[in-house]
Design a protein around this motif. Structure first.
Motif, short mmCIF file in Angstrom:
data_model
loop_
_atom_site.label_atom_id
_atom_site.label_comp_id
_atom_site.label_asym_id
_atom_site.label_seq_id
_atom_site.Cartn_x
_atom_site.Cartn_y
_atom_site.Cartn_z
N LEU A 1 17.05 9.17 -18.85
CA LEU A 1 16.24 9.70 -19.93
C LEU A 1 16.13 11.20 -19.71
N ASN A 2 17.02 11.95 -20.37
CA ASN A 2 17.08 13.40 -20.21
C ASN A 2 16.51 14.09 -21.45
N ASP A 3 15.72 15.11 -21.19
CA ASP A 3 15.04 15.90 -22.22
C ASP A 3 15.67 17.29 -22.16
N ASP A 4 16.60 17.58 -23.10
CA ASP A 4 17.46 18.77 -23.01
C ASP A 4 17.12 19.81 -24.07
N TYR A 5 17.24 21.08 -23.66
CA TYR A 5 17.12 22.23 -24.56
C TYR A 5 18.41 23.04 -24.42
N VAL A 6 19.21 23.09 -25.48
CA VAL A 6 20.51 23.77 -25.44
C VAL A 6 20.43 25.04 -26.29
N ALA A 7 20.76 26.18 -25.70
CA ALA A 7 20.64 27.46 -26.38
C ALA A 7 21.61 27.56 -27.56
N SER B 1 23.59 29.68 -34.47
CA SER B 1 23.59 30.96 -33.76
C SER B 1 22.19 31.53 -33.59
N ASP B 2 21.18 30.87 -34.18
CA ASP B 2 19.85 31.45 -34.20
C ASP B 2 18.75 30.58 -33.62
N LYS B 3 19.07 29.37 -33.17
CA LYS B 3 18.00 28.53 -32.63
C LYS B 3 18.56 27.49 -31.65
N ALA B 4 17.71 27.11 -30.70
CA ALA B 4 18.07 26.08 -29.73
C ALA B 4 18.02 24.71 -30.39
N VAL B 5 18.64 23.74 -29.74
CA VAL B 5 18.51 22.34 -30.14
C VAL B 5 17.79 21.60 -29.02
N GLN B 6 16.84 20.78 -29.38
CA GLN B 6 16.14 19.93 -28.42
C GLN B 6 16.54 18.49 -28.68
N LEU B 7 16.83 17.76 -27.63
CA LEU B 7 17.32 16.40 -27.80
C LEU B 7 16.96 15.52 -26.61
N LEU B 8 16.90 14.24 -26.87
CA LEU B 8 16.82 13.24 -25.81
C LEU B 8 18.18 12.58 -25.69
N GLN B 9 18.70 12.51 -24.46
CA GLN B 9 19.90 11.72 -24.22
C GLN B 9 19.53 10.60 -23.25
N ILE B 10 19.87 9.39 -23.66
CA ILE B 10 19.44 8.18 -22.98
C ILE B 10 20.66 7.33 -22.65
N TRP B 11 20.71 6.85 -21.41
CA TRP B 11 21.79 5.95 -21.00
C TRP B 11 21.20 4.59 -20.67
N VAL B 12 21.89 3.55 -21.14
CA VAL B 12 21.49 2.17 -20.85
C VAL B 12 22.70 1.43 -20.27
N PHE B 13 22.49 0.73 -19.16
CA PHE B 13 23.56 -0.10 -18.61
C PHE B 13 23.93 -1.18 -19.64
N PRO B 14 25.24 -1.39 -19.90
CA PRO B 14 25.64 -2.43 -20.87
C PRO B 14 25.61 -3.82 -20.23
N ASN B 15 25.63 -4.84 -21.08
CA ASN B 15 25.75 -6.21 -20.57
C ASN B 15 27.18 -6.72 -20.61
N THR C 1 21.72 9.37 -28.32
CA THR C 1 21.25 10.75 -28.47
C THR C 1 20.32 10.84 -29.66
N ILE C 2 19.15 11.44 -29.44
CA ILE C 2 18.15 11.60 -30.49
C ILE C 2 17.76 13.08 -30.56
N PRO C 3 18.27 13.84 -31.55
CA PRO C 3 17.84 15.24 -31.70
C PRO C 3 16.37 15.30 -32.13
N LEU C 4 15.60 16.16 -31.47
CA LEU C 4 14.19 16.34 -31.82
C LEU C 4 13.98 17.57 -32.68
N GLU C 5 14.81 18.60 -32.46
CA GLU C 5 14.80 19.81 -33.29
C GLU C 5 16.21 20.38 -33.29
N GLY C 6 16.67 20.84 -34.46
CA GLY C 6 17.98 21.48 -34.53
C GLY C 6 19.12 20.49 -34.69
N ASP C 7 20.33 21.02 -34.47
CA ASP C 7 21.56 20.26 -34.72
C ASP C 7 22.43 20.24 -33.46
#
Length: 239
Positions: free
Chosen positions: A44-50, A109-123, A67-73
């Motif tokens: 469960l990673n909480d990322d801010y990409v410039a 070019s003018d704003k960061a993107v905030q996102l959650l990236q989540i990994w789940v072990f498959p069955n 992947t779930i973007p919280l702000e931006g693209d």
């Protein structure tokens, strides 16, 4: 009922200039033997990409990646031929299976993107890689939880190779909501995106996480206007 509580400020973190990231579970250079996974929830990673920056092509295999973007693209490209933009209000899933390469880039070019990236072990291991994304615009609800992921391709939201269900909730201060677990042997990891809530009598603040298992339902009280992600996953890894 059993619980494990992770305060926001206890997460692992790294600042690469173009990338600021927070890790609820062990990842990259952050390792805590007590925080490797919650059941089949591995990352469960909480990322801010410039602006104008991103991750180059890199490989994954045998993992369900959400992947779930919280702000931006975020611009996605992969070796399956997919080239898509995922935006706030979308959810993306990639079953890495036998192996996939992909890149993720902030096209603005003018704003960061905030996102959650989540990994789940498959069955299931070594499945054929697949990609999907949807807009949540038509299924989102206020003051109740709405499902965004399940194991069933015919159900609401995206689907993965695991008996897991994800739900989002956005609520006003003073509102309450209940979440019923789909499987008795599952647990739920609750992650506060914004605001302050109380989950089964446990107060949580922004970016706090609470794992709960051996329970049939969650009762959520929104102490402020809030957004909350619930990740119901099997507590035992089988594959």
């Amino acid at each position: 009922m059993k619980t494990i509580f992770h305060k926001a400020e206890t997460r692992g973190s790294a600042d690469h200039g173009w990338l600021k990231t927070y890790h609820t579970f062990s990842f990259a250079n952050y390792y805590d033997p007590e925080r490797v996974h919650f059941g089949t929830l591995r990352v469960l990673n909480d990322d801010y990409v410039a602006a104008g920056k991103g991750f180059g092509m890199h490989p994954h295999d045998n993992m369900e990646i959400i992947t779930i973007p919280l702000e931006g693209d975020l611009q996605h490209k992969d070796n399956m031929g997919n080239q898509e933009i995922i935006r706030e209000g979308d959810v993306q899933v990639m079953s890495a299976g036998t192996g996939v390469y992909h890149s993720e880039f902030n096209p603005n070019s003018d704003k960061a993107v905030q996102l959650l990236q989540i990994w789940v072990f498959p069955n299931k291991k070594n499945v054929k890689p697949r990609y999907d994304q949807i807009s949540l615009e038509d299924i989102k609800r206020d003051n109740e939880f709405y499902q965004i992921l399940s194991p069933d391709s015919k159900d609401q939201g995206v689907w993965i190779h695991q008996d897991a269900w994800f739900s989002l909730g956005k609520c006003e201060a003073g509102k309450e909501a209940t979440y019923q677990l789909k499987r008795a042997e599952n647990g739920v990891y609750a992650f506060v995106i914004e605001g302050e809530v109380t989950v089964n009598d446990k107060p949580l603040k922004k970016r706090d996480g609470l794992g709960i298992w051996d329970v049939e339902e969650l009762n959520v009280v929104c102490n402020t206007n809030a957004r909350l992600l619930l990740m119901e996953v099997p507590m035992e890894i089988k594959n």
